[in-house]
Design an enzyme around this catalytic site. Sequence first.
Site, PDB file in Angstrom:
ATOM      1  N   HIS A 145      20.170  31.242  10.458  1.00  0.00           N
ATOM      2  CA  HIS A 145      18.762  31.623  10.309  1.00  0.00           C
ATOM      3  C   HIS A 145      18.632  32.782   9.328  1.00  0.00           C
ATOM      4  O   HIS A 145      19.507  33.652   9.238  1.00  0.00           O
ATOM      5  CB  HIS A 145      18.202  32.029  11.682  1.00  0.00           C
ATOM      6  CG  HIS A 145      16.728  32.203  11.716  1.00  0.00           C
ATOM      7  ND1 HIS A 145      16.125  33.451  11.675  1.00  0.00           N
ATOM      8  CD2 HIS A 145      15.711  31.296  11.779  1.00  0.00           C
ATOM      9  CE1 HIS A 145      14.812  33.306  11.725  1.00  0.00           C
ATOM     10  NE2 HIS A 145      14.530  32.012  11.788  1.00  0.00           N
ATOM     11  N   SER A 348      21.696  17.938  19.902  1.00  0.00           N
ATOM     12  CA  SER A 348      20.466  18.429  19.295  1.00  0.00           C
ATOM     13  C   SER A 348      19.291  17.500  19.566  1.00  0.00           C
ATOM     14  O   SER A 348      19.467  16.306  19.833  1.00  0.00           O
ATOM     15  CB  SER A 348      20.667  18.574  17.782  1.00  0.00           C
ATOM     16  OG  SER A 348      19.504  19.057  17.155  1.00  0.00           O
TER      17      SER A 348
END
Length: 426
Positions: A145, A348
């Site tokens: 991120h 995921s």
Amino acid sequence: EIVLGRNVHTSCLEVTEPDADDESTGDKEAYMASVLARYRKSLIERTQHHLGYPYNLDFDYGALGQLQPFSINNLGDPFIESNYGVHSRQFEVGVLDWFARLWEIEKDDYWGYITNCGTEGNLHGILVGREVFPDGILYASKESHYSVFKAARMYRMECLKVATLVTGEIDCSDFEAKLLANRDKPAIINVNIGTTVKGAVDDLDLVIQTLEACRFTHDRFYIHCDGALFGLMMPFVKKAPKVTFKKPIGSVSVSGHKFVGCPMPCGVQITRLRHINALSRDVEYLASRDATIMGSRNGHAPIFLWYTLNRKGYKGFRKEVQKCLRNAHYLNHRLREAGISAMLNELSSTVVFERPRDEEFVRRWQLACEGSMAHVVVMPNVTVGKLDQFLDELIESRSVWYEDGVEPPCLAADIGTENCSCPLHK
């Protein structure tokens, strides 16, 4: 080329001074009520077409409306009461204890707090690592991120970007090479429990094995786990690897407004108690201790988290995780069936696919894009019906975008040849 959003100055709501007779006529109140009514209508519409960002929009906090009139501020240390009495520490510590049990660390061994967002959790975790190892090097995969690299800039840390596999997971062979080239300095590592774009989960055990193979003893490295989205989902996935303080990690952070579904940005940060002394300072003005990034902290957020944890519990979260994964597999299958390049990582609920050619379509469905990729993050509020509507619109639009011999992009380099449906690889 990065496509930025619209300039809000073209549609902002100007603040105007009330006229002299507004108090008696009520014109100002009527105007503001009409603005808010239109805004609420737009929020309803935008919520119905929300797929690209990992926010759970399925919640009902009507019972907490009674607390809105209060300015609840948890300034200072969550565990040391301040002289400011309008706080929610009793809720905050209850939430922190719940997460401590989830990540297997004893009450007497951890410290943590409710952050204002996931970025603050990363800023704090990496700051703790920097304070433990002032001369340490920060290692983070290139798909980490953006807040991780922001932390490196803010703290003036040396930061090495590590290559990733096509799945988005950290490439531990490149990690090993970079460690060996810098064996004289301690290592501070950001491990992703779900990357931003591809939802990839870094192999925590392999990261630790790589550190040990490079002769980094446990007193020469600090691991921060960025679990913004999947850090709270993975514990409820069958046979998924565990994120636990029984392993040599230093901190874990998650977002509260993502999978949990808080209506305001917030997060949870947990670290080892022994590390926090390097950061904390007693503040007489607060009659408490300062060890957080921000001073004032949203006292409503812990109550929202406490309310949800009590309502859902482990069983409720497990049920919602299973629903998200099931619907993500459904979306991935439908995309591939329609001849659209798509990828879904094993651990995921983020489905990556070819970026729509029309930016208006991207804005309508609020898709997050990077290069030739876009993704849908399947959250508990994303139903099969909503996915079908999205797919119908996408397939219909593609028939226009790719007419007259125009070919869809090749995504082999981004998601692997086996997932690419371009003319070369289908």
